[in-house]
Each structure stands twice: as C-alpha cells, then as structure tokens.
Scaffold this motif. Structure first.
Motif, PDB file in Angstrom:
ATOM      1  N   ILE A  13       0.841  -1.208   0.000  1.00 39.88           N
ATOM      2  CA  ILE A  13       0.000   0.000   0.000  1.00 39.88           C
ATOM      3  C   ILE A  13       0.866   1.244   0.000  1.00 39.88           C
ATOM      4  O   ILE A  13       0.681   2.144  -0.831  1.00 39.88           O
ATOM      5  CB  ILE A  13      -0.969   0.009   1.206  1.00 39.88           C
ATOM      6  N   ILE A  14       1.819   1.331   0.928  1.00 41.73           N
ATOM      7  CA  ILE A  14       2.609   2.571   0.995  1.00 41.73           C
ATOM      8  C   ILE A  14       3.521   2.723  -0.220  1.00 41.73           C
ATOM      9  O   ILE A  14       3.755   3.840  -0.672  1.00 41.73           O
ATOM     10  CB  ILE A  14       3.386   2.714   2.334  1.00 41.73           C
ATOM     11  N   ALA A  15       3.999   1.610  -0.772  1.00 43.39           N
ATOM     12  CA  ALA A  15       4.809   1.704  -1.994  1.00 43.39           C
ATOM     13  C   ALA A  15       3.966   2.223  -3.154  1.00 43.39           C
ATOM     14  O   ALA A  15       4.396   3.094  -3.921  1.00 43.39           O
ATOM     15  CB  ALA A  15       5.423   0.350  -2.335  1.00 43.39           C
ATOM     16  N   ALA A  16       2.750   1.709  -3.287  1.00 42.63           N
ATOM     17  CA  ALA A  16       1.873   2.150  -4.379  1.00 42.63           C
ATOM     18  C   ALA A  16       1.498   3.617  -4.218  1.00 42.63           C
ATOM     19  O   ALA A  16       1.479   4.381  -5.199  1.00 42.63           O
ATOM     20  CB  ALA A  16       0.620   1.281  -4.429  1.00 42.63           C
ATOM     21  N   LEU A  17       1.215   4.054  -2.994  1.00 40.36           N
ATOM     22  CA  LEU A  17       0.844   5.453  -2.775  1.00 40.36           C
ATOM     23  C   LEU A  17       2.027   6.392  -2.941  1.00 40.36           C
ATOM     24  O   LEU A  17       1.852   7.540  -3.349  1.00 40.36           O
ATOM     25  CB  LEU A  17       0.183   5.631  -1.401  1.00 40.36           C
ATOM     26  N   GLN A  18       3.236   5.932  -2.624  1.00 42.52           N
ATOM     27  CA  GLN A  18       4.414   6.756  -2.902  1.00 42.52           C
ATOM     28  C   GLN A  18       4.584   6.966  -4.396  1.00 42.52           C
ATOM     29  O   GLN A  18       4.946   8.046  -4.843  1.00 42.52           O
ATOM     30  CB  GLN A  18       5.689   6.095  -2.373  1.00 42.52           C
ATOM     31  N   ALA A  19       4.331   5.931  -5.167  1.00 43.19           N
ATOM     32  CA  ALA A  19       4.490   6.027  -6.614  1.00 43.19           C
ATOM     33  C   ALA A  19       3.395   6.882  -7.235  1.00 43.19           C
ATOM     34  O   ALA A  19       3.644   7.613  -8.200  1.00 43.19           O
ATOM     35  CB  ALA A  19       4.485   4.629  -7.237  1.00 43.19           C
ATOM     36  N   ASP A  20       2.186   6.810  -6.692  1.00 44.56           N
ATOM     37  CA  ASP A  20       1.070   7.573  -7.233  1.00 44.56           C
ATOM     38  C   ASP A  20       0.065   7.853  -6.129  1.00 44.56           C
ATOM     39  O   ASP A  20      -0.823   7.031  -5.858  1.00 44.56           O
ATOM     40  CB  ASP A  20       0.401   6.809  -8.383  1.00 44.56           C
ATOM     41  N   GLY A  21       0.178   8.999  -5.509  1.00 44.72           N
ATOM     42  CA  GLY A  21      -0.705   9.392  -4.414  1.00 44.72           C
ATOM     43  C   GLY A  21      -2.117   9.717  -4.853  1.00 44.72           C
ATOM     44  O   GLY A  21      -2.992   9.938  -4.024  1.00 44.72           O
ATOM     45  N   ARG A  22      -2.347   9.744  -6.155  1.00 50.05           N
ATOM     46  CA  ARG A  22      -3.684  10.059  -6.674  1.00 50.05           C
ATOM     47  C   ARG A  22      -4.525   8.817  -6.952  1.00 50.05           C
ATOM     48  O   ARG A  22      -5.642   8.928  -7.452  1.00 50.05           O
ATOM     49  CB  ARG A  22      -3.562  10.874  -7.953  1.00 50.05           C
ATOM     50  N   LEU A  23      -4.005   7.650  -6.631  1.00 52.40           N
ATOM     51  CA  LEU A  23      -4.786   6.437  -6.837  1.00 52.40           C
ATOM     52  C   LEU A  23      -6.074   6.505  -6.027  1.00 52.40           C
ATOM     53  O   LEU A  23      -6.055   6.877  -4.850  1.00 52.40           O
ATOM     54  CB  LEU A  23      -4.006   5.200  -6.378  1.00 52.40           C
ATOM     55  N   SER A  24      -7.185   6.137  -6.656  1.00 57.03           N
ATOM     56  CA  SER A  24      -8.427   6.018  -5.894  1.00 57.03           C
ATOM     57  C   SER A  24      -8.317   4.774  -5.030  1.00 57.03           C
ATOM     58  O   SER A  24      -7.468   3.896  -5.267  1.00 57.03           O
ATOM     59  CB  SER A  24      -9.620   5.896  -6.839  1.00 57.03           C
ATOM     60  N   ASN A  25      -9.167   4.665  -4.030  1.00 58.28           N
ATOM     61  CA  ASN A  25      -9.149   3.477  -3.183  1.00 58.28           C
ATOM     62  C   ASN A  25      -9.408   2.227  -4.018  1.00 58.28           C
ATOM     63  O   ASN A  25      -8.792   1.188  -3.792  1.00 58.28           O
ATOM     64  CB  ASN A  25     -10.177   3.595  -2.059  1.00 58.28           C
ATOM     65  N   HIS A  26     -10.302   2.329  -4.974  1.00 58.23           N
ATOM     66  CA  HIS A  26     -10.609   1.186  -5.830  1.00 58.23           C
ATOM     67  C   HIS A  26      -9.374   0.769  -6.646  1.00 58.23           C
ATOM     68  O   HIS A  26      -9.049  -0.428  -6.726  1.00 58.23           O
ATOM     69  CB  HIS A  26     -11.786   1.525  -6.762  1.00 58.23           C
TER      70      HIS A  26
END
Length: 159
Positions: A13-26
C-alpha cells in the motif's frame, strides 16, 4: 528506533501510494490485491499511525519559476541553548528552505534552498540567513542540474 510493524500488504500500500498518491481506493485495492473496504481501513490506519504523513503534488521547480537550488552548510556557535533552538525554528520557518537536516561533521546543518535565481539567493543569504544569531559560518554549493529529486523512500528493508 523501533522496527516498523508493517505486513506485506501494508508495504505494498505505501509503496503504491508513494508512486502515485492520486490512486483512488478502488485502483489501490486492485493494485495490491484487496477488496476496497479492507484496503481503505488499512490506509486509514496507516494515516492514523503516522506511516502516511500527507499527500501532495510534486511540482516541477523550473515550471513554477524556482530554477535556482543551493545546498547550504551552516556552522553555529554553541549548541545546547535556547539560541540554537530559536535558530532551528527560524530556519524551519523560512519558505525558501525546502529541507533542513542537523548533521555531524564539519557543519551543524545542511539546508536545501530553492529560489528563482542567483539574485534571490543573495537576498535570502544576506537578508535572512546571515541575519540569524549564532551563525558562525555558511557555505553554499550551487546545484548545476538535478538528477534525482523527491524520490520515493526505499522500502526493500520491509520485505
């Protein structure tokens, strides 16, 4: 320093959000292999526990007129008194200082200063930084070309 208590899903989760903080929860849930509800609960927990500090846009410095970066080392006189605390507070409050680290070695602090141009840097240096009490020495290193800035944190040690 205590070892983080993150499991493999939290780390993804934190790796994905670091790469793209604009990801929707879905989108995030799909990417890490969870359904949306437990994914959102985990994100909220990671925020609440301080693993995720904030979300922001990373701007292209040149595009917003901030094409001059200097790395500044600061040496001070005296360390364990109220003047040193006041100096730290003053430096942290300066908007031109985008990063400040207390360091060991020949200097006491390392600052990253971002301004529009050389003239603005001179005004910052003379009008703000050198005006602070207990500063003994300042040395500037001017950035010629950025090669890597605002990179995600390396999370390999959590695996």
């Amino acid at each position: 320093m205590p070892k983080p208590t993150l499991d493999a899903i939290d780390t993804r989760i934190i790796a994905a959000l670091q790469a793209d903080g604009r990801l929707s929860n879905h989108q995030l849930a799909e990417r890490i292999g969870l359904s949306p509800s437990p994914c959102l609960r985990r994100v909220k927990r990671l925020e609440r526990e301080g693993y995720i500090e904030s979300y922001r846009a990373v701007l292209q410095r040149d595009r917003v007129g901030l094409g001059f970066t200097a790395f500044v080392t600061v040496k001070i006189e005296g360390h364990a008194d109220l003047a040193a605390d006041a100096l730290q507070d003053a430096i942290v409050a300066m908007p031109e200082v985008v990063a400040c680290h207390m360091v060991s070695g020949d200097s006491d602090y390392l600052l990253e200063v971002v301004v529009p141009d050389r003239e603005s840097y001179q005004a910052f240096l003379v009008g703000k930084l050198l005006d602070l009490p207990i500063i003994k020495e300042v040395r500037s290193n001017i950035a010629i070309q950025p090669l890597k800035t605002a990179a995600p944190l390396p999370l390999g040690h959590l695996a």
